[in-house]
Scaffold this active site. Structure first.
Site, PDB file in Angstrom:
ATOM      1  CE1 TYR B 120      -4.405  -1.209   0.646  1.00 36.85           C
ATOM      2  CE2 TYR B 120      -3.138  -2.965   1.690  1.00 36.85           C
ATOM      3  CZ  TYR B 120      -4.323  -2.491   1.155  1.00 36.85           C
ATOM      4  OH  TYR B 120      -5.428  -3.298   1.127  1.00 36.85           O
ATOM      5  CE1 TYR B 159      -2.620  -6.352   3.904  1.00 36.21           C
ATOM      6  CE2 TYR B 159      -3.478  -6.160   1.667  1.00 36.21           C
ATOM      7  CZ  TYR B 159      -3.639  -5.988   3.031  1.00 36.21           C
ATOM      8  OH  TYR B 159      -4.800  -5.456   3.529  1.00 36.21           O
ATOM      9  NE  ARG B 169      -7.030  -9.866   5.010  1.00 37.86           N
ATOM     10  CZ  ARG B 169      -7.974  -9.057   4.522  1.00 37.86           C
ATOM     11  NH1 ARG B 169      -7.806  -7.762   4.552  1.00 37.86           N
ATOM     12  NH2 ARG B 169      -9.096  -9.537   4.007  1.00 37.86           N
ATOM     13  CG  HIS B 172      -8.310  -7.209   0.177  1.00 30.03           C
ATOM     14  ND1 HIS B 172      -7.236  -7.862   0.721  1.00 30.03           N
ATOM     15  CD2 HIS B 172      -8.271  -5.956   0.687  1.00 30.03           C
ATOM     16  CE1 HIS B 172      -6.588  -7.053   1.536  1.00 30.03           C
ATOM     17  NE2 HIS B 172      -7.189  -5.882   1.523  1.00 30.03           N
ATOM     18  CG  HIS B 174      -9.815  -1.989   1.392  1.00 27.17           C
ATOM     19  ND1 HIS B 174     -10.132  -2.421   2.659  1.00 27.17           N
ATOM     20  CD2 HIS B 174      -8.534  -2.380   1.184  1.00 27.17           C
ATOM     21  CE1 HIS B 174      -9.082  -3.041   3.191  1.00 27.17           C
ATOM     22  NE2 HIS B 174      -8.097  -3.027   2.315  1.00 27.17           N
TER      23      HIS B 174
HETATM   24 FE   LIG Z   1      -6.307  -4.265   2.536  1.00 30.93          FE
END
Ligand SMILES: [Fe+2]
Lengths: 194, 252
Positions: B120, B159, B169, B172, B174
């Site tokens: 991110y 990640y 995770r 995905h 959000h």
């Molecule tokens: Fe996330």
């Protein structure tokens, strides 16, 4: 009825996705009648929550629900009634807005509707900010009426003097001692307001 | 106290996931906020029951958004920088509906995601995977007359995170959504079909009803795929039902 899409947490990394410049400036500095609202979001251990996101949605002083786009790029004139603020490292947030008034026919006292999002919250929380000066309206409010004094106090903005006009404090305690009253608004088959 | 500070193994967390899955699921499909396998819920889920109250007139309405709020290019996350981001270019499209199947028209849809490496653009992201100078990962769109939205982006990577040892995770995106009532507000995550991490992930598994889990997973759709350009995914989103009528907005 269609089956709904389940909620998932906002996670820790929403900073470049959701907050926007001026998200807490529902009205510009110097607007007549402006109030500031600020507070701290705390977790069950009393620690500041530095990665919460709060949204506020409200009527204006005219008691109308705004139907006006432009919250994400404010033009400095239009009251959209919508604010979005992330907490800072100290768990604090701040917004500047106008006082809400109750729409005609409303049973509810003037309030701001609030959503709380955070890492660790799998589903956001709803709450409300009420103002202590509306003594009569607050006494008749269907939500406040069902709360004892201690719980009710968690929904009441506390006057604490503002920098540029009246200021209020509204803290959010996610869990534990002094836990904020959070709401279940999912009344199925609610009548259509007209 | 000290035991709870030691990171759990995947095996221990998977056992907790299985235990939670054995309980009857919530009828609405939403996760319980107090979900032990997701450690951050421990101090953040309220302990008191929610107070049931009818929505106020304010809560039965929702903010409106329009052309002033969202530029068309915000829906193409591959064009926010001078160059093209690395990764697998994808199209994600679908409809936003209310519980009665009616489209949520001209309403705001926001997305944010990791880049193709699973990183991110956020100071708090410690994953030692490269940032992509050509990818920020945030996007916005307005739904059309039929409630449709459409984003062009790149497929995010899986990640790691620190919920427990070797926690990852599933990939995905959000999503943040508004309906015609504030009570319909939804923040959720869209997943990709066939991800091997589904069974291991406390956040995905916090939705304990298997059918409800499926509603978080986009479908690969060859009709959305564009030749020589991008793979297509379709994902419809259904908000908590209300019967509020959307207001007419000038200039939306
Ligand atoms: Fe996330």
């Amino acid at each position: 009825m269609l089956d709904l899409t389940p909620s998932q947490t906002v996670g820790p990394f929403f900073a470049f996705g959701l907050p926007f410049d001026g998200g807490g400036d529902v009205v510009p500095m110097g607007t007549p009648g402006a109030i500031t609202l600020h507070g701290t979001v705390r977790d069950g251990a009393g620690a500041a929550v530095p990665d919460a996101l709060l949204e506020f949605w409200q009527t204006g002083p005219d008691g109308r629900v705004p139907v006006r786009p432009g919250a994400l790029h404010r033009d400095g004139r239009s009251f959209t009634g919508f604010a979005r603020v992330a907490t800072d490292r100290a768990g604090d947030y701040r917004l500047r807005t106008l006082r809400p008034a109750a729409p005609s026919g409303a049973r509810d006292a003037p309030h701001l509707a609030v959503t709380v999002f955070a890492r660790g919250l799998l589903h956001h929380l709803f709450t409300r900010v009420y103002f202590p000066n509306h003594v009569e309206a607050n006494a008749a409010d269907p939500l406040l009426a069902q709360l004892d004094e201690e719980r009710r106090a968690t929904l009441m903005a506390v006057p604490d003097g503002g920098v540029t006009g009246p200021g209020y404090r509204f803290d959010v305690r996610m869990q534990g001692a002094g836990e904020t009253v959070f709401l279940d608004l999912s009344v199925s088959g609610a009548p259509v307001p007209t | 106290m000290s035991a709870s500070q030691e990171p759990a193994t995947q095996r221990a967390v998977s056992a907790e996931i299985a235990e939670a899955a054995a309980a009857p699921p919530r009828p609405d499909g939403h996760p319980d906020r107090a979900y032990r396998p997701y450690r951050s819920t421990a101090l953040r889920a309220p302990q008191r029951p929610l107070v049931v109250t009818p929505p106020s007139l304010t809560e039965l309405a929702a903010p409106v958004f329009g052309a002033a709020d969202v530029a068309p290019i915000e829906a193409d996350l591959t064009r926010h920088h001078a160059g093209e981001p690395l990764g697998e270019r994808i199209i994600v499209t679908g409809r936003v509906l209310d519980g009665d199947g009616r489209p949520v028209r001209h309403q705001l849809v926001e997305v944010w995601q990791a880049n193709a490496s699973g990183r991110y653009r956020h100071d708090g992201d410690q994953h030692p995977a490269p940032l992509d100078p050509n990818f920020t990962g945030g996007g916005r769109a307005l739904t059309d007359d039929e409630g449709r939205y459409r984003f062009v982006t790149i497929k995010p990577g899986a990640y790691p995170w620190r919920n427990h040892t070797n926690a990852w995770r599933p990939a995905h995106i959000h999503f943040s959504l508004f309906g015609t009532a504030f009570t319909q507000r939804l923040v959720t995550q869209m997943y990709f079909p066939g991800d091997p991490l589904f069974g291991l992930d406390p956040i995905f598994q916090s939705v304990t009803d298997e059918k409800a889990q499926q509603r978080l997973i986009a479908a690969y759709d060859h009709d959305v795929t564009q030749p020589e350009w991008a793979l297509g995914y379709r994902w419809d989103i259904v908000l908590d039902g209300t019967h509020a009528t959307p207001p007419d907005v000038d200039g939306a």
